[in-house]
Design a protein around this motif. Structure first.
Motif, short mmCIF file in Angstrom:
data_model
loop_
_atom_site.label_atom_id
_atom_site.label_comp_id
_atom_site.label_asym_id
_atom_site.label_seq_id
_atom_site.Cartn_x
_atom_site.Cartn_y
_atom_site.Cartn_z
N ILE A 96 -15.02 125.75 126.53
CA ILE A 96 -15.61 124.30 126.41
C ILE A 96 -16.97 123.88 126.89
CG2 ILE A 96 -14.65 122.24 127.22
CD1 ILE A 96 -11.89 123.15 127.94
N GLY A 97 -17.52 123.52 126.00
CA GLY A 97 -18.97 123.05 126.66
C GLY A 97 -19.21 122.12 127.82
N TYR A 98 -20.27 122.25 128.40
CA TYR A 98 -20.51 121.58 129.68
C TYR A 98 -20.67 120.05 129.48
CZ TYR A 98 -21.74 125.18 132.84
OH TYR A 98 -21.49 126.47 133.74
N PRO A 99 -20.22 119.23 130.24
CA PRO A 99 -20.32 117.74 129.94
C PRO A 99 -21.48 117.36 130.33
CG PRO A 99 -18.49 118.18 131.46
CD PRO A 99 -19.03 119.44 131.38
N PRO A 100 -21.96 116.04 129.77
CA PRO A 100 -23.36 115.63 130.00
C PRO A 100 -23.57 115.48 131.52
CG PRO A 100 -22.20 114.31 128.44
CD PRO A 100 -21.32 115.20 128.91
N ALA A 101 -24.74 115.74 131.94
CA ALA A 101 -25.19 115.54 133.35
C ALA A 101 -24.63 114.49 134.10
CB ALA A 101 -26.76 115.90 133.44
N HIS A 102 -24.89 113.14 133.47
CA HIS A 102 -24.43 111.90 134.14
C HIS A 102 -22.86 111.91 134.28
CE1 HIS A 102 -28.66 110.71 134.36
NE2 HIS A 102 -28.55 110.69 132.85
N THR A 103 -22.21 112.64 133.46
CA THR A 103 -20.78 112.75 133.59
C THR A 103 -20.20 113.29 135.05
OG1 THR A 103 -20.46 112.87 131.13
CG2 THR A 103 -18.67 113.01 132.50
N ASN A 104 -21.23 114.31 135.26
CA ASN A 104 -20.95 114.80 136.55
C ASN A 104 -20.94 113.87 137.87
OD1 ASN A 104 -20.90 117.29 138.22
ND2 ASN A 104 -22.86 116.96 138.76
N ALA A 105 -21.97 112.98 137.85
CA ALA A 105 -21.84 111.92 138.73
C ALA A 105 -20.79 111.09 138.66
CB ALA A 105 -23.39 110.97 138.59
N VAL A 106 -20.27 110.66 137.45
CA VAL A 106 -19.17 110.01 137.40
C VAL A 106 -17.92 110.80 138.13
CG1 VAL A 106 -17.59 108.95 135.84
CG2 VAL A 106 -19.91 108.84 135.29
N GLN A 107 -17.82 111.86 137.69
CA GLN A 107 -16.49 113.02 138.14
C GLN A 107 -16.49 113.03 139.58
OE1 GLN A 107 -14.11 113.72 136.10
NE2 GLN A 107 -13.06 114.52 137.43
N MET A 108 -17.77 113.33 140.28
CA MET A 108 -17.70 113.39 141.59
C MET A 108 -17.39 112.10 142.49
SD MET A 108 -21.05 115.80 141.86
CE MET A 108 -20.98 116.06 143.73
N MET A 109 -17.87 111.10 141.87
CA MET A 109 -17.49 109.96 142.72
C MET A 109 -16.00 109.48 142.55
SD MET A 109 -18.32 107.33 144.50
CE MET A 109 -20.00 107.94 144.74
N LEU A 110 -15.65 109.78 141.26
CA LEU A 110 -14.20 109.72 141.03
C LEU A 110 -13.15 110.50 141.94
CD1 LEU A 110 -12.19 107.99 139.09
CD2 LEU A 110 -12.30 109.96 137.58
N THR A 111 -13.82 111.71 142.20
CA THR A 111 -13.07 112.48 143.00
C THR A 111 -13.01 111.97 144.37
OG1 THR A 111 -13.80 114.49 141.86
CG2 THR A 111 -13.17 114.72 144.06
N LEU A 112 -14.02 111.62 144.98
CA LEU A 112 -14.08 110.89 146.31
C LEU A 112 -13.08 109.47 146.41
CD1 LEU A 112 -17.68 110.67 147.37
CD2 LEU A 112 -16.11 112.31 148.09
N LYS A 113 -13.17 108.69 145.33
CA LYS A 113 -12.24 107.68 145.42
C LYS A 113 -10.65 108.03 145.21
CE LYS A 113 -13.70 103.98 142.84
NZ LYS A 113 -14.22 103.40 141.99
N LEU A 114 -10.27 108.85 144.28
CA LEU A 114 -8.97 109.26 144.11
C LEU A 114 -8.22 109.99 145.37
CD1 LEU A 114 -8.95 110.13 140.45
CD2 LEU A 114 -8.10 108.15 141.38
N VAL A 115 -9.00 110.75 145.75
CA VAL A 115 -8.76 111.42 147.17
C VAL A 115 -8.50 110.51 148.34
CG1 VAL A 115 -9.01 113.21 148.72
CG2 VAL A 115 -9.40 113.82 146.52
N GLY A 116 -9.75 109.67 148.34
CA GLY A 116 -9.68 108.61 149.52
C GLY A 116 -8.54 107.74 149.34
N LEU A 117 -8.38 107.19 148.26
CA LEU A 117 -7.28 106.39 147.77
C LEU A 117 -5.96 106.92 148.38
CD1 LEU A 117 -5.89 103.73 146.69
CD2 LEU A 117 -5.81 104.89 144.48
N ALA A 118 -5.49 108.24 147.95
CA ALA A 118 -4.12 108.92 148.32
C ALA A 118 -4.26 108.86 149.81
CB ALA A 118 -4.37 110.52 147.72
N PHE A 119 -5.15 109.19 150.49
CA PHE A 119 -5.35 109.16 152.01
C PHE A 119 -5.11 107.80 152.58
CE2 PHE A 119 -6.71 113.42 151.93
CZ PHE A 119 -6.37 114.04 153.27
N GLU A 120 -5.55 106.78 152.08
CA GLU A 120 -5.24 105.22 152.11
C GLU A 120 -4.06 104.96 152.31
OE1 GLU A 120 -7.75 101.85 151.56
OE2 GLU A 120 -9.04 103.41 150.22
N VAL A 121 -3.22 105.33 151.18
CA VAL A 121 -1.82 105.37 151.02
C VAL A 121 -0.94 105.75 151.68
CG1 VAL A 121 0.02 105.38 149.12
CG2 VAL A 121 -2.08 104.56 148.24
N TYR A 122 -1.14 106.99 151.91
CA TYR A 122 -0.33 107.88 152.77
C TYR A 122 -0.58 107.27 154.37
CZ TYR A 122 1.08 111.80 155.87
OH TYR A 122 1.63 112.50 156.64
#
Length: 285
Positions: A96-122
Motif C-alpha cells: 500500500i502506498g505511503y499516505p501524504p505527509a500531512h496525513t501523518n500529522a492528522v493520524q498522530m494527533m488522532l492517536t493522542l486524542k483517542l488514547v487520551g479519551l479512552a483513559f479519560e473514560v476509564y
C-alpha cells in the motif's frame, strides 16, 4: 515552498477565520455537526482516499470506548491505536502506498486524542464508584458525561486542531460545545497576539529553505564535492528550516482553536495547558 505546504497553510488560515463563525452558533448540536463536517473536509483535502486510515481508527476506537468503557478500554485503545499507527507508517511493506505527509500529522494527533479519551473514560468510570469520598474539586472527572459512539467520532474530527493539534481533552471539547465561555472570551485579541510570531517564523523558513535546500542533500555532488564535516554541519540549517516550518504550522493551528474559543475558561478556574481548569467547580458556578 511546495504546493502541498501552500494548501496546508491555506487550510490553517481558513480554519482561523472559520472560528469567528463557529462562535456565533448557539445551538450545541448544530455547532457539533458543523465542526465535525468541516474537520472531515479538511482531512479529506490533505489526505484524499487515505482518509480511510483516520476513519477506521476512529470507528474501532468508538466501539472499544463504548462497549469496554468500565473494563479495559484504555488498554485496548492503547494497543490498537499505536499498532495501527505502526501499520500506517509501514504501509509500503504491505503493498500500500505511503499516505501524504500531512496525513501523518492528522493520524498522530488522532492517536493522542483517542488514547487520551479512552483513559479519560476509564478514569471517570473508576472514580464514579468512590465519588462520595472525593473532594468537591475532584468530582468534575466522574461527573463528565460518558461519550457514545458518535461522540467519539465528533470529538476526533472536530475541525479545530484536526490537522496539527494542539491536543485537548474530551471535557474541554464538551465545554466548547455547551458552555458560554467561547462567546465571552476575547478570542480575536488573543489570536492577534499569537499571530504576531508567524511572519517571523515563515520568513525564516523561506530564507533558510532558499539558502540551504533539503533537496541538495539528494544530489550526488553533495557527497562527492563536500567533506563529511560539511555534510554534518549542513544538518544544522536544514533542521532549523524544519523547526520554522513546524513552528508556523503549530502557531496557526493553535490560533484556530483560540479563535473558535476552544479551551476558553474564566481566570478563576486557574486553567492548566492540556488539562483545563484546576478548579472546575468554581468555573461552573
Amino acid at each position: 515552498m511546495e504546493w502541498d505546504d501552500v494548501i496546508y497553510l491555506g487550510l490553517l488560515l481558513i480554519s482561523i477565520g472559520f472560528g469567528h463563525f463557529i462562535r456565533q452558533v448557539e445551538n450545541a448540536e448544530s455547532k457539533k455537526w458543523i465542526s465535525t463536517l468541516t474537520g472531515i473536509l479538511l482531512v479529506y483535502i490533505v489526505s484524499g482516499v487515505h482518509i480511510i486510515h483516520p476513519v477506521i481508527c476512529t470507528l474501532i476506537n468508538g466501539l472499544i470506548i463504548t462497549y469496554f468503557r468500565s473494563a479495559s478500554c484504555h488498554l485496548l485503545s492503547f494497543f490498537f491505536t499505536f499498532g495501527h499507527l505502526i501499520f500506517f507508517r509501514t504501509t509500503i511493506y504491505f503493498g500500500i502506498g505511503y499516505p501524504p505527509a500531512h496525513t501523518n500529522a492528522v493520524q498522530m494527533m488522532l492517536t493522542l486524542k483517542l488514547v487520551g479519551l479512552a483513559f479519560e473514560v476509564y478514569d471517570a468510570c473508576k472514580l464514579k464508584k468512590k465519588i462520595d469520598t472525593l473532594s468537591v474539586e475532584d468530582q468534575w472527572c466522574p461527573t463528565m458525561p460518558l461519550p457514545g459512539f458518535m461522540d467519539v467520532f465528533h470529538y476526533s474530527f472536530c475541525y479545530a486542531g484536526v490537522l496539527t493539534g494542539p491536543y485537548f481533552r474530551y471535557r474541554t471539547y464538551l465545554d466548547f460545545l455547551y458552555s458560554p465561555f467561547s462567546r465571552q472570551a476575547p478570542c480575536l485579541e488573543a489570536t492577534s497576539q499569537k499571530l504576531m510570531y508567524v511572519p517571523m517564523y515563515s520568513t525564516l523558513f523561506l530564507i533558510s529553505g532558499y539558502m540551504f535546500p533539503l533537496k541538495f542533500t539528494e544530489d550526488e555532488e553533495f557527497y562527492t564535492d563536500h567533506s563529511a564535516l560539511y555534510r554534518m554541519w549542513y544538518l544544522t540549517p536544514t533542521f532549523f528550516n524544519f523547526r520554522m516550518r513546524i513552528y508556523t504550522g503549530f502557531v496557526l493551528s493553535e490560533c484556530a482553536c483560540i479563535m473558535a474559543g476552544l479551551g476558553a475558561y474564566p481566570k478563576i478556574g486557574d486553567s492548566k495547558p492540556g488539562r483545563g481548569p484546576a478548579n472546575y467547580v468554581l468555573v461552573k458556578q
